[in-house]
Design a protein around this motif. Structure first.
Motif, PDB file in Angstrom:
ATOM      1  N   ASP A   1       0.850  -1.275  -0.140  1.00  0.00           N
ATOM      2  CA  ASP A   1       0.571  -0.298   0.158  1.00  0.00           C
ATOM      3  C   ASP A   1       0.949   1.074   0.111  1.00  0.00           C
ATOM      4  O   ASP A   1       0.450   2.751  -0.410  1.00  0.00           O
ATOM      5  CB  ASP A   1      -0.697  -0.052   0.896  1.00  0.00           C
ATOM      6  N   ARG A   2       1.868   1.371   0.555  1.00  0.00           N
ATOM      7  CA  ARG A   2       3.363   2.266   0.971  1.00  0.00           C
ATOM      8  C   ARG A   2       3.719   2.366  -1.051  1.00  0.00           C
ATOM      9  O   ARG A   2       4.874   3.360  -0.687  1.00  0.00           O
ATOM     10  CB  ARG A   2       3.452   2.691   1.624  1.00  0.00           C
ATOM     11  N   ASN A   3       3.941   1.832  -1.845  1.00  0.00           N
ATOM     12  CA  ASN A   3       4.746   1.525  -3.073  1.00  0.00           C
ATOM     13  C   ASN A   3       6.024   0.964  -1.902  1.00  0.00           C
ATOM     14  O   ASN A   3       6.725   1.282  -3.163  1.00  0.00           O
ATOM     15  CB  ASN A   3       4.653   3.488  -3.931  1.00  0.00           C
ATOM     16  N   ASP A   4       6.037   0.629  -1.296  1.00  0.00           N
ATOM     17  CA  ASP A   4       6.608  -0.235  -1.541  1.00  0.00           C
ATOM     18  C   ASP A   4       7.040  -2.304  -2.157  1.00  0.00           C
ATOM     19  O   ASP A   4       6.008  -2.781  -1.375  1.00  0.00           O
ATOM     20  CB  ASP A   4       7.709  -0.787   0.691  1.00  0.00           C
TER      21      ASP A   4
END
Length: 101
Positions: free
Chosen positions: A53-56
Motif C-alpha cells: 500500500d505504501r509502494n514498498d
C-alpha cells in the motif's frame, strides 16, 4: 519515489529464484511469481513480488500476507533481504514429515 517497473520486479524474482536454487530448493519463476518446492517435493509454496500500500516492494505468501522475519514476523522483509527470505521460505517448504504417530 518512482514506481517499480515490471522489469525491476522480474529481476528481483529471478534473483530470489536463483538463491532458492542455490539453497537446494526447487524454484521456478513465472514473471513476478515463484513456485518453490521443498527438497522432498511434499510441500510447496507460491510467492509473489509486488508493491504494498505504501509502494514498498515486498514478497507475499500465496494467501496474500507479506513475508516477515523468522524472529519477528511483524517486521516485514524488504525485497532485497534475500538471505533471510530464503531462510523463511525454507522453514515453510522443508517442514519434516512426522512418521509413525
Amino acid at each position: 519515489m518512482e514506481p517499480y517497473t515490471t522489469e525491476d520486479i522480474f529481476a528481483y524474482a529471478k534473483w530470489l529464484t536463483q538463491e532458492c536454487r542455490s539453497a537446494g530448493l526447487n524454484a521456478e519463476q513465472y514473471g513476478a511469481e515463484i513456485l518453490i518446492h521443498g527438497a522432498s517435493n511434499h510441500l510447496s509454496e507460491r510467492i509473489i513480488c509486488r508493491p504494498d500500500d505504501r509502494n514498498d516492494l515486498r514478497w507475499h505468501w500465496s494467501w496474500g500476507v507479506p513475508i516477515g522475519r523468522l524472529d519477528d514476523s511483524a517486521r516485514l522483509l524488504a525485497v532485497d533481504e534475500v538471505e533471510e527470505l530464503v531462510r523463511v521460505i525454507s522453514k515453510v517448504v522443508c517442514v519434516p514429515l512426522r512418521r509413525g504417530i
